[in-house]
Design an enzyme around this catalytic site. Structure first.
Site, PDB file in Angstrom:
ATOM      1  N   ASN A 137      18.261  24.581  17.473  1.00 56.04           N
ATOM      2  CA  ASN A 137      16.939  24.159  17.943  1.00 56.04           C
ATOM      3  C   ASN A 137      16.936  22.790  18.640  1.00 56.04           C
ATOM      4  OD1 ASN A 137      17.436  23.077  15.362  1.00 56.04           O
ATOM      5  ND2 ASN A 137      15.273  22.943  14.872  1.00 56.04           N
ATOM      6  N   SER A 163      25.864  30.030  17.313  1.00 56.93           N
ATOM      7  CA  SER A 163      26.565  30.908  18.250  1.00 56.93           C
ATOM      8  C   SER A 163      25.824  31.134  19.558  1.00 56.93           C
ATOM      9  CB  SER A 163      26.834  32.264  17.582  1.00 56.93           C
ATOM     10  OG  SER A 163      27.744  32.125  16.512  1.00 56.93           O
ATOM     11  N   SER A 213      19.349  27.086   7.870  1.00 59.55           N
ATOM     12  CA  SER A 213      18.530  27.906   6.989  1.00 59.55           C
ATOM     13  C   SER A 213      18.911  27.719   5.526  1.00 59.55           C
ATOM     14  CB  SER A 213      18.696  29.382   7.356  1.00 59.55           C
ATOM     15  OG  SER A 213      20.020  29.820   7.048  1.00 59.55           O
ATOM     16  N   GLU A 234      20.266  19.560   5.414  1.00 63.24           N
ATOM     17  CA  GLU A 234      18.896  19.464   5.922  1.00 63.24           C
ATOM     18  C   GLU A 234      18.480  20.882   6.276  1.00 63.24           C
ATOM     19  OE1 GLU A 234      16.080  19.945   8.269  1.00 63.24           O
ATOM     20  OE2 GLU A 234      17.040  18.681   9.774  1.00 63.24           O
ATOM     21  N   LEU A 235      17.595  21.437   5.457  1.00 66.53           N
ATOM     22  CA  LEU A 235      17.254  22.847   5.570  1.00 66.53           C
ATOM     23  C   LEU A 235      15.846  23.006   6.150  1.00 66.53           C
ATOM     24  CD1 LEU A 235      18.885  23.932   2.193  1.00 66.53           C
ATOM     25  CD2 LEU A 235      19.934  23.756   4.455  1.00 66.53           C
ATOM     26  N   CYS A 268      12.175  21.893  12.247  1.00 66.60           N
ATOM     27  CA  CYS A 268      12.003  21.776  10.795  1.00 66.60           C
ATOM     28  C   CYS A 268      10.917  20.764  10.455  1.00 66.60           C
ATOM     29  CB  CYS A 268      13.318  21.355  10.148  1.00 66.60           C
ATOM     30  SG  CYS A 268      14.639  22.574  10.314  1.00 66.60           S
ATOM     31  N   GLU A 365       8.647  29.484   5.931  1.00 71.75           N
ATOM     32  CA  GLU A 365       8.565  28.647   7.128  1.00 71.75           C
ATOM     33  C   GLU A 365       8.294  29.501   8.358  1.00 71.75           C
ATOM     34  OE1 GLU A 365      11.133  25.153   9.376  1.00 71.75           O
ATOM     35  OE2 GLU A 365      12.187  26.593   8.105  1.00 71.75           O
TER      36      GLU A 365
END
Length: 461
Positions: A137, A163, A213, A234-235, A268, A365
């Site tokens: 992102n 990927s 994720s 950091e999810l 996020c 989310e």
């Protein structure tokens, strides 16, 4: 998932890559370990010179790399240019501040004497090769906010990027090499997710950092825990945006739009849950809805575009499922909510009101331009709604009352509280979350010390 650049604006596959085999992975890990032995002995001045050169090159390439980012994951090109500029700023910040942040520390003299020592120092030493598993992102920024402090601390990096952004991943390796870093200081591994576990188990890889994720975080944390290796995670995030009666409602609604749809809503730290005091709920909802409806959705290469396509077809399908579930359960759609006709993985800016705890979107989310709107009877209820989430990355609060601010800072379960503004990362301030949003911190002095051996040096009397 193939390693490929697929343009989300039209679904066209532009370029595909073969995953690296075991022999090439081994060569790169060997090179990383060998390079670390000498790179760790370099001084801060030499590292800073190289990192500043990388920043110069990035700025020179800003327009070209912005177009690559937009082609690979769909963000508006003007936001891609801003991302490149932010990366250069962070590199220069760490080049200027790393030596100060990692300077030896001297404990209080009374504590030194009490220990029986003549002198005690705390020294920060690099760990070695660090594996970074990074998302699509913010394909430049997520990597640079790891790489800049890691390299300045004397570590070397191995990047496993998402990927769908292989060209960005290869650009980053080339960027550091062109800046003068030796080849083994920063290397990209073009591999699928299945190859990560074995690399984490390699004793030569000393630590790992992941942004991504929950399932990916659990997998990396599990293997790293088994191997007793340091990790920073950091999810996800489902950040609350709380609006109290004393707030500037016009300004809050204006910022709310940007806070929700930045990066096509795929962030996020984007505000996702808008919790508004009942006294100002109607006024805020009206202005917020007007702002979301007015956004320009279209070709991400066009300068006037404010919202481009989602990065993947699956991402759009996942978002649609959350919206459809909420609608079936009684949510009101104030705007958007329907997939547009035509090519590309577009989804309109959407606001859902009347959210209940039974709806999936309340606890999951929403990774796209979909906002949920809540009515709170008072500050206590606003805090309860805000904390009723498995995530705790950041938060936004809008109020002119200092007593409100004190309460939010005390009680909100989040790694950040942004007052009368939207969450944004900056190299000088620590970034990270609590609960299922992960652990550890990136950026600032806290971030550069995450991958250091904090060493006590004790001298006898």
């Amino acid at each position: 998932m193939p390693i490929a650049t697929v343009n989300p604006a039209n679904g066209e596959t532009i370029k595909t890559y073969e995953a690296m085999g075991a022999e090439e992975i081994e060569r790169r890990i060997q090179l990383a370990e060998a390079t670390f032995r000498t790179y760790r002995e370099s001084g801060f001045a030499d590292r800073a010179r190289l990192l500043n050169r990388a920043a110069d090159l990035l700025e020179e390439n800003q327009q070209d790399i912005a177009r690559v980012l937009t082609t690979e994951m769909g963000k508006p090109v003007k936001q891609a240019r801003a991302e490149a500029a932010k990366c250069a700023k962070a590199m220069r910040w760490y080049a200027a501040n790393a030596e100060r942040l990692l300077a030896d520390e001297e404990p209080a003299r009374s504590d030194v004497e009490d220990s029986g020592a003549s002198r005690v120092r705390v020294r920060y030493r690099p760990l070695g090769p660090v594996l970074a598993v990074m998302p699509w992102n913010f394909p430049l920024w997520q990597v640079i906010r790891f790489a800049a402090p890691a390299l300045m601390a004397g570590n070397v990096g191995l990047l496993k990027h998402a990927s769908n952004v292989p060209q960005t991943a290869l650009y980053l390796e080339d960027l550091f090499h062109r800046a003068g870093f030796t080849e083994g200081c920063f290397q990209t591994l073009l591999i699928g997710s299945a190859a990560v576990d074995e690399i984490l188990r390699d004793e030569r890889v000393r630590a790992a950092t992941l942004t991504g994720s929950e399932p990916a975080g659990r997998a990396v944390a599990s293997t790293s825990g088994e191997m007793i290796k340091k990790t920073v995670l950091e999810l996800g995030g489902s950040d609350p945006f709380l609006v109290m009666p004393s707030a500037d409602i016009d300004r809050a609604a204006q910022v709310a739009v940007t806070a929700r749809v930045q990066n096509n809503g795929q962030s996020c730290i984007a505000a996702k849950r808008f919790i508004v005091h009942t006294d100002v709920y109607d006024a805020f909802a009206e202005r917020f809805t007007e702002g979301m409806k007015a956004l320009k959705v279209g070709d991400p290469m066009a300068e006037e575009t404010e919202v481009g396509p989602l990065a993947s077809e699956q991402g759009r399908a996942d978002l649609e499922e959350l919206v459809d579930d909420a609608r079936r359960s009684g949510a009101t759609v104030l705007c958007g909510g329907e997939r547009p006709e035509g090519d590309g993985w577009y989804y309109p800016p959407t606001i859902l009101a009347g959210i209940t705890r039974e709806m999936r979107i309340h606890r999951e989310e929403a990774f796209g331009p979909v906002a949920t709107l809540y009515r709170a009877g008072d500050l206590d209820e606003a805090v309860l709604i805000a904390n009723d989430s498995p995530f705790g990355l950041s938060s936004n609060v809008w109020t002119r009352e200092e007593s409100d601010v004190d309460r939010f800072v005390r009680d909100l379960e989040a790694g950040g509280v942004y007052v009368n503004g939207m969450t944004a990362s900056h190299p000088a301030f620590p970034f990270g979350g609590v609960k299922r949003s992960g652990y550890g911190r990136e950026l600032s002095g806290h971030g550069i010390r995450e991958f250091c051996n904090i060493t006590t040096v004790w001298h006898g009397a």
